[in-house]
Design an enzyme around this catalytic site. Structure first.
Site, PDB file in Angstrom:
ATOM      1  N   LYS A 184       0.998  -1.098  -0.147  1.00  0.00           N
ATOM      2  CA  LYS A 184       0.003  -0.180   0.044  1.00  0.00           C
ATOM      3  C   LYS A 184       1.079   1.152  -0.062  1.00  0.00           C
ATOM      4  CE  LYS A 184      -1.479   2.718   2.374  1.00  0.00           C
ATOM      5  NZ  LYS A 184      -0.919   4.072   2.259  1.00  0.00           N
ATOM      6  N   GLU A 260       9.605   1.619  11.001  1.00  0.00           N
ATOM      7  CA  GLU A 260      10.672   2.308  10.946  1.00  0.00           C
ATOM      8  C   GLU A 260      10.293   3.916  11.070  1.00  0.00           C
ATOM      9  OE1 GLU A 260      12.417   5.475   9.323  1.00  0.00           O
ATOM     10  OE2 GLU A 260      12.996   4.199   7.521  1.00  0.00           O
ATOM     11  N   CYS A 294      13.705  10.748   7.268  1.00  0.00           N
ATOM     12  CA  CYS A 294      13.698  10.418   8.703  1.00  0.00           C
ATOM     13  C   CYS A 294      14.924  10.316   9.435  1.00  0.00           C
ATOM     14  CB  CYS A 294      13.318   9.012   8.881  1.00  0.00           C
ATOM     15  SG  CYS A 294      11.674   8.502   7.994  1.00  0.00           S
ATOM     16  N   GLU A 397      10.198  16.176  14.688  1.00  0.00           N
ATOM     17  CA  GLU A 397      10.707  15.915  13.295  1.00  0.00           C
ATOM     18  C   GLU A 397      10.251  17.249  12.692  1.00  0.00           C
ATOM     19  OE1 GLU A 397      11.653  12.096  11.103  1.00  0.00           O
ATOM     20  OE2 GLU A 397       9.624  12.259  11.721  1.00  0.00           O
TER      21      GLU A 397
HETATM   22  C1  SIN Z   1      13.780   7.372   5.268  1.00  0.00           C
HETATM   23  O1  SIN Z   1      13.659   8.759   5.391  1.00  0.00           O
HETATM   24  O2  SIN Z   1      13.079   6.677   6.139  1.00  0.00           O
HETATM   25  C2  SIN Z   1      14.571   6.758   4.574  1.00  0.00           C
HETATM   26  C3  SIN Z   1      16.128   7.524   4.323  1.00  0.00           C
HETATM   27  C4  SIN Z   1      17.134   6.325   3.881  1.00  0.00           C
HETATM   28  O3  SIN Z   1      16.864   5.552   3.798  1.00  0.00           O
HETATM   29  O4  SIN Z   1      18.176   7.249   3.652  1.00  0.00           O
END
Ligand code: SIN
Length: 495
Positions: A184, A260, A294, A397
């Site tokens: 998805k 994650e 992230c 964040e």
């Molecule tokens: C992410 O922002 O979740 C992935 C970033 C990355 O794999 O470098």
């Protein structure tokens, strides 16, 4: 200077804007628009999966699992390799699609396609390295075998910020292990995922092994699939809030989870650091994907002795960033994903200033990039100093092109500030004393630490966080282990 491209819509080679179920592309009763965040232009109407579609997809994935799990590792490896090759052959087409729907600069989109393809290559290798073991029995005549088996049907929920790499990072591992998948993709960026699935079919991956279910209202769809005992595992990349919800929903059927989630990455810069390297590394890791990554740096923590010089150098670099539509070759900062994202970043900046942060610099965007009915979701690169951990901008964040700076006076304070977070995905440090670097790296609350380095992403590293940044590892040999479970055979042999 050109900031917006000529119309690119006509040059985009769209994938089937449909559901993929059991190897068939299908329309559904409803569809939703996918827009270019640089200008609000509708790129495509994509079919939106209903709960009935999801049920059919689940049944296809469950059926396909019975044969896919029995395929040889060599077959699975070759298919992943073929998929990888096709991705590289179509690199430019995929990068253009990704850039159009996600907004990131075309150079970053190309780099993401390479990065995404590298996961397929990596897991093609990992498929060949799957192994179990044999143990000495305590009872004569017995054979004790431990065999890794695929967990079953996997629900992969992928985010909008890396529409290609998060698909291959999850699907590469799942397929290598022998699992089948319901994918998805995020509703704002389904086109890249659909194009990848199209290539997977072209590579010869059997019908039913991969289903793709774009959906305009994903929450009920995800809840429906998670409630099914036929789904063995959920792999999710996204916010901590949604991760918590998925964990609650998974409790009833005791699913395996890989989460994650959001990070709040600090970078520590010590007085003995190579400042040229630190500035380059910070700029790359802060402003990758306009800050929507992230593992982007959320907080720059600098030794007070070098903070003024670092501030001045970073400010110059922030003011030099070129903002515009990602399709323009020289652009470094594209739009954010939505108007809501712009509003959130704006609120974090305003809140911090109200609480005493100092606005070091902020670009003025030209009229063409101002948010508006025809304009895109751009946010001006900004730098704030004198921020504190009490401010929202340090607790959350940022997910935008805003750099924050605070200072420390000694190692203990640096560590205490860096670890003032309830979880950590990445952390970084720059310093010339390798013993201190190692000491601190071991104490930082993070799943991954860059030491005098920020470009840490690689298919061969175990990507993942600690605490509220989630659990499970993606990529590396550990990534495939998350899709396997051990079966023990205690085999009494008549001798
Ligand atoms: C992410 O922002 O979740 C992935 C970033 C990355 O794999 O470098």
């Amino acid at each position: 200077m050109e900031l917006m491209p000529d119309a690119t819509l006509t040059s985009l080679q769209l994938p089937p804007c449909a559901l993929l179920i059991n190897g068939q592309w299908r329309q559904s009763a409803h569809s939703f628009p996918v827009v270019d965040p640089a200008n609000g232009q509708v790129l495509a109407q994509v079919a939106s999966a209903s709960l009935d579609d999801a049920a059919e997809a689940l049944s296809a994935a469950t059926n396909a699992f019975t044969h896919w799990r029995r395929s040889t590792a060599t077959e699975r490896s070759q298919l992943l390799q073929r998929w990888h090759q096709l991705m590289l052959q179509q690199r430019e087409r995929l990068a253009q699609l990704l850039c159009a729907e996600q907004g990131k600069p075309i150079s970053e989109a190309r780099a993401e396609i390479d990065y995404a393809a590298s996961y397929l290559n990596w897991f093609a290798g990992e498929a060949l390295r799957l192994e179990g073991d044999w143990q000495h029995p305590s009872v004569a005549g017995r054979q004790l075998l431990n065999i890794p088996e695929p967990v079953g049907v996997v629900l992969a929920l992928t985010p909008w910020n890396f529409p290609a790499a998060m698909v291959t990072r999850k699907l590469g591992a799942a397929l290598a292990a022998g699992c089948t998948v319901l994918l998805k993709p995020a509703e704002s960026t389904p086109l890249t995922a659909l194009a990848l699935a199209e290539l997977a079919m072209e590579a010869g991956i059997a019908p039913g092994v991969i289903q793709v279910l774009p959906c305009a209202t994903p929450d009920p769809l995800a809840a429906f699939l998670i409630a099914s005992p036929q789904v063995a595992k959920v792999s999710f990349t996204g916010s901590t809030g949604v991760g918590r919800l998925l964990m609650q929903q998974s409790a009833t059927t005791l699913k395996r989870l890989s989460l994650e989630l959001g990070g709040n990455a600090p970078v520590l810069v010590f007085a003995d650091a190579d400042l040229d390297a630190a500035v380059t590394g910070i700029m790359a890791a802060k402003f990758r994907n306009a800050g929507q990554t992230c593992i982007c740096i959320n907080r720059v923590l600098a030794d007070a002795k070098i903070a003024p010089e670092l501030e001045q150098r970073l400010a110059a670099a922030v003011m030099a960033l070129q903002v515009g539509a990602g399709q323009v070759d020289t652009v470094q900062i594209g739009p954010l994903i939505s108007a809501k994202a712009v509003q959130k970043v704006q609120q974090l900046v305003e809140g911090a200033i109200l609480q005493g942060a100092r606005l070091v610099c902020q670009q003025r965007l030209p009229a063409a990039l101002q948010p508006g009915p025809a304009g895109g979701y751009f946010f001006p690169p900004t730098m704030l100093a004198d921020v504190t951990m009490q401010m929202g901008i340090c607790q959350q964040e940022i997910f935008g092109p805003v750099l924050t700076l605070q200072t420390f006076t000694d190692e203990a304070q640096a560590l205490q500030l860096a670890n003032q977070t309830d979880g950590g995905l990445a952390a970084y440090l720059y310093g010339g004393d390798e013993k201190r670097n190692y000491r601190l790296a071991r104490q930082l609350t993070a799943g991954m630490v860059g030491i005098n380095a920020t470009a840490i992403s690689d298919a061969r590293i175990p990507f993942g966080g600690v605490g509220s940044a989630g659990f499970g590892r993606e990529g590396s040999k550990y990534g495939v282990a998350d899709y396997l479970q051990l079966k023990h055979l205690c085999w009494e042999l008549a001798e």
